[in-house]
Motif scaffolding. Structure first.
Motif, PDB file in Angstrom:
ATOM      1  N   ALA A   1      14.626   9.751  11.502  1.00  0.00           N
ATOM      2  CA  ALA A   1      15.491  10.584  10.669  1.00  0.00           C
ATOM      3  C   ALA A   1      15.391  10.167   9.197  1.00  0.00           C
ATOM      4  O   ALA A   1      15.352  11.013   8.298  1.00  0.00           O
ATOM      5  CB  ALA A   1      16.935  10.485  11.152  1.00  0.00           C
ATOM      6  N   ALA A   2      15.352   8.859   8.949  1.00  0.00           N
ATOM      7  CA  ALA A   2      15.243   8.371   7.577  1.00  0.00           C
ATOM      8  C   ALA A   2      13.899   8.768   6.962  1.00  0.00           C
ATOM      9  O   ALA A   2      13.829   9.194   5.801  1.00  0.00           O
ATOM     10  CB  ALA A   2      15.409   6.854   7.546  1.00  0.00           C
ATOM     11  N   LEU A   3      12.823   8.656   7.733  1.00  0.00           N
ATOM     12  CA  LEU A   3      11.509   9.010   7.211  1.00  0.00           C
ATOM     13  C   LEU A   3      11.408  10.507   6.950  1.00  0.00           C
ATOM     14  O   LEU A   3      10.758  10.933   5.987  1.00  0.00           O
ATOM     15  CB  LEU A   3      10.427   8.560   8.190  1.00  0.00           C
ATOM     16  N   ALA A   4      12.045  11.302   7.788  1.00  0.00           N
ATOM     17  CA  ALA A   4      12.076  12.738   7.537  1.00  0.00           C
ATOM     18  C   ALA A   4      12.799  13.028   6.222  1.00  0.00           C
ATOM     19  O   ALA A   4      12.404  13.911   5.453  1.00  0.00           O
ATOM     20  CB  ALA A   4      12.752  13.461   8.690  1.00  0.00           C
ATOM     21  N   ARG A   5      13.870  12.281   5.960  1.00  0.00           N
ATOM     22  CA  ARG A   5      14.609  12.431   4.695  1.00  0.00           C
ATOM     23  C   ARG A   5      13.719  12.101   3.498  1.00  0.00           C
ATOM     24  O   ARG A   5      13.844  12.702   2.422  1.00  0.00           O
ATOM     25  CB  ARG A   5      15.831  11.512   4.721  1.00  0.00           C
ATOM     26  N   LEU A   6      12.806  11.152   3.680  1.00  0.00           N
ATOM     27  CA  LEU A   6      11.887  10.770   2.614  1.00  0.00           C
ATOM     28  C   LEU A   6      10.706  11.730   2.497  1.00  0.00           C
ATOM     29  O   LEU A   6       9.904  11.612   1.563  1.00  0.00           O
ATOM     30  CB  LEU A   6      11.355   9.353   2.837  1.00  0.00           C
ATOM     31  N   GLY A   7      10.581  12.644   3.445  1.00  0.00           N
ATOM     32  CA  GLY A   7       9.422  13.518   3.444  1.00  0.00           C
ATOM     33  C   GLY A   7       8.186  12.856   3.979  1.00  0.00           C
ATOM     34  O   GLY A   7       7.055  13.220   3.642  1.00  0.00           O
ATOM     35  N   VAL A   8       8.381  11.840   4.837  1.00  0.00           N
ATOM     36  CA  VAL A   8       7.269  11.166   5.518  1.00  0.00           C
ATOM     37  C   VAL A   8       7.214  11.755   6.917  1.00  0.00           C
ATOM     38  O   VAL A   8       8.154  11.593   7.698  1.00  0.00           O
ATOM     39  CB  VAL A   8       7.490   9.645   5.581  1.00  0.00           C
ATOM     40  N   HIS A   9       6.133  12.437   7.254  1.00  0.00           N
ATOM     41  CA  HIS A   9       6.077  13.190   8.493  1.00  0.00           C
ATOM     42  C   HIS A   9       5.305  12.428   9.564  1.00  0.00           C
ATOM     43  O   HIS A   9       4.521  11.525   9.283  1.00  0.00           O
ATOM     44  CB  HIS A   9       5.457  14.563   8.256  1.00  0.00           C
ATOM     45  N   GLY A  10       5.537  12.835  10.832  1.00  0.00           N
ATOM     46  CA  GLY A  10       4.891  12.188  11.971  1.00  0.00           C
ATOM     47  C   GLY A  10       5.845  11.223  12.634  1.00  0.00           C
ATOM     48  O   GLY A  10       6.465  10.384  11.973  1.00  0.00           O
TER      49      GLY A  10
ATOM     50  N   VAL B   1       5.667   3.272  -4.585  1.00  0.00           N
ATOM     51  CA  VAL B   1       4.209   3.279  -4.437  1.00  0.00           C
ATOM     52  C   VAL B   1       3.784   4.420  -3.511  1.00  0.00           C
ATOM     53  O   VAL B   1       2.793   5.116  -3.763  1.00  0.00           O
ATOM     54  CB  VAL B   1       3.709   1.920  -3.896  1.00  0.00           C
ATOM     55  N   GLY B   2       4.562   4.633  -2.432  1.00  0.00           N
ATOM     56  CA  GLY B   2       4.255   5.737  -1.534  1.00  0.00           C
ATOM     57  C   GLY B   2       4.308   7.079  -2.239  1.00  0.00           C
ATOM     58  O   GLY B   2       3.458   7.949  -2.016  1.00  0.00           O
ATOM     59  N   ARG B   3       5.290   7.253  -3.115  1.00  0.00           N
ATOM     60  CA  ARG B   3       5.384   8.512  -3.854  1.00  0.00           C
ATOM     61  C   ARG B   3       4.177   8.667  -4.781  1.00  0.00           C
ATOM     62  O   ARG B   3       3.600   9.762  -4.887  1.00  0.00           O
ATOM     63  CB  ARG B   3       6.668   8.551  -4.662  1.00  0.00           C
ATOM     64  N   ALA B   4       3.817   7.593  -5.464  1.00  0.00           N
ATOM     65  CA  ALA B   4       2.670   7.661  -6.375  1.00  0.00           C
ATOM     66  C   ALA B   4       1.384   8.014  -5.636  1.00  0.00           C
ATOM     67  O   ALA B   4       0.486   8.650  -6.205  1.00  0.00           O
ATOM     68  CB  ALA B   4       2.507   6.334  -7.108  1.00  0.00           C
ATOM     69  N   ARG B   5       1.307   7.630  -4.371  1.00  0.00           N
ATOM     70  CA  ARG B   5       0.102   7.901  -3.577  1.00  0.00           C
ATOM     71  C   ARG B   5       0.225   9.158  -2.734  1.00  0.00           C
ATOM     72  O   ARG B   5      -0.664   9.470  -1.944  1.00  0.00           O
ATOM     73  CB  ARG B   5      -0.203   6.695  -2.693  1.00  0.00           C
ATOM     74  N   GLY B   6       1.356   9.858  -2.877  1.00  0.00           N
ATOM     75  CA  GLY B   6       1.510  11.136  -2.222  1.00  0.00           C
ATOM     76  C   GLY B   6       1.955  11.091  -0.773  1.00  0.00           C
ATOM     77  O   GLY B   6       1.928  12.112  -0.080  1.00  0.00           O
ATOM     78  N   THR B   7       2.417   9.940  -0.287  1.00  0.00           N
ATOM     79  CA  THR B   7       2.858   9.846   1.114  1.00  0.00           C
ATOM     80  C   THR B   7       4.368   9.975   1.261  1.00  0.00           C
ATOM     81  O   THR B   7       4.867  10.083   2.373  1.00  0.00           O
ATOM     82  CB  THR B   7       2.400   8.513   1.733  1.00  0.00           C
TER      83      THR B   7
ATOM     84  N   ASP C   1       0.818  -1.208   0.000  1.00  0.00           N
ATOM     85  CA  ASP C   1       0.000   0.000   0.000  1.00  0.00           C
ATOM     86  C   ASP C   1       0.857   1.266   0.000  1.00  0.00           C
ATOM     87  O   ASP C   1       0.333   2.375  -0.028  1.00  0.00           O
ATOM     88  CB  ASP C   1      -0.946   0.021   1.212  1.00  0.00           C
ATOM     89  N   GLY C   2       2.186   1.102   0.054  1.00  0.00           N
ATOM     90  CA  GLY C   2       3.070   2.251  -0.005  1.00  0.00           C
ATOM     91  C   GLY C   2       3.150   3.063   1.269  1.00  0.00           C
ATOM     92  O   GLY C   2       3.685   4.175   1.267  1.00  0.00           O
ATOM     93  N   ASP C   3       2.669   2.517   2.372  1.00  0.00           N
ATOM     94  CA  ASP C   3       2.677   3.248   3.644  1.00  0.00           C
ATOM     95  C   ASP C   3       4.009   3.004   4.349  1.00  0.00           C
ATOM     96  O   ASP C   3       4.163   2.048   5.110  1.00  0.00           O
ATOM     97  CB  ASP C   3       1.502   2.792   4.519  1.00  0.00           C
ATOM     98  N   VAL C   4       4.976   3.889   4.109  1.00  0.00           N
ATOM     99  CA  VAL C   4       6.309   3.708   4.661  1.00  0.00           C
ATOM    100  C   VAL C   4       6.295   3.881   6.173  1.00  0.00           C
ATOM    101  O   VAL C   4       7.022   3.180   6.892  1.00  0.00           O
ATOM    102  CB  VAL C   4       7.305   4.686   4.003  1.00  0.00           C
ATOM    103  N   ARG C   5       5.498   4.800   6.684  1.00  0.00           N
ATOM    104  CA  ARG C   5       5.393   4.972   8.130  1.00  0.00           C
ATOM    105  C   ARG C   5       4.866   3.699   8.793  1.00  0.00           C
ATOM    106  O   ARG C   5       5.377   3.279   9.834  1.00  0.00           O
ATOM    107  CB  ARG C   5       4.494   6.167   8.446  1.00  0.00           C
TER     108      ARG C   5
END
Length: 218
Positions: A195-204, A149-155, A90-94
């Motif tokens: 830190a890695a998720l922040a680098r990806l632009g995944v917030h929270g 997939v996460g990028r395609a879904r905007g996450t 589902d592309g949910d990296v978080r």
């Protein structure tokens, strides 16, 4: 799965042969995880499985072939423990990071990575080192698919190539786990993943969550 380089092509033709081979691989994986590759001899595997030397050499070219099979086995464990890396992700990296943290927050955690613990033990053998590198490449491919997939879904907001961002995630897992194991505290892994998720632009930030049932470590 990466190519089988154990020196015995095609795999055992019978169900009994496949069970024997799998029994040897699982025993060798457990021993090498606990003791290390160098301290685990063929005789140790034979004693643990109640099998004979002729059986082992029927399935493997020798200890090197057995270690190659162990690397494949540990890679399969790692990927099975991360179902969000599957083709239908589902592309949910978080959520992937939270799933990983839940495993390591359990009573026995932080756990060591079944694949990562082998890395420093194969430097002197180019065949093993190459196979280990290919295993990590396969893991990174799964992460890259998750990121894409996460990028395609905007996450995922970072514009970098998915493979590069997957490398960021993989480095965070390996480095964070090493420090978490040393500290006997999952917090270094949490920090590395955030830190890695922040680098990806995944917030929270990572959610604490309740420890779930025991599962294979990643």
């Amino acid at each position: 799965m990466i190519a089988d380089e154990s020196g015995r092509g095609g795999g055992p033709p019978t169900a009994r042969g496949r069970r024997t081979r799998q029994q040897m691989v699982e025993a060798a994986a457990a021993l090498m995880h606990a003791r290390g590759i160098a301290a685990t001899g063929v005789g140790d595997v034979l004693a643990a499985t109640g099998t004979g030397k002729s059986q082992l050499y029927h399935h493997f070219s020798g200890k090197q072939g057995l270690v190659l099979a162990v690397i494949d086995h540990q890679l399969a464990r790692v990927l099975a423990a991360q179902p969000r890396l599957a083709a239908d992700t589902d592309g949910d990296v978080r959520a992937w990071a939270d799933d990983l943290l839940a495993v390591h927050r359990g009573g026995d955690g932080p756990l060591s990575c079944p694949l990562g613990v082998l890395s420093g033990q194969v430097d002197d053998d180019p065949v093993l080192r190459g196979h280990q590198a290919a295993a990590f490449d396969r893991w990174r491919e799964g992460l890259a698919h998750l990121v894409a997939v996460g990028r395609a879904r905007g996450t995922v907001a970072a514009p970098d190539e998915p493979d590069e961002l997957a490398g960021v995630l993989l480095a965070a897992v390996q480095g964070g786990l090493m420090l978490a194991r040393l500290a006997r505290d999952v917090r270094p892994l949490e920090i590395a993943l955030d830190a890695a998720l922040a680098r990806l632009g995944v917030h929270g930030g990572s959610s604490p969550g309740a420890a779930r049932a025991p599962a294979d470590p990643v």
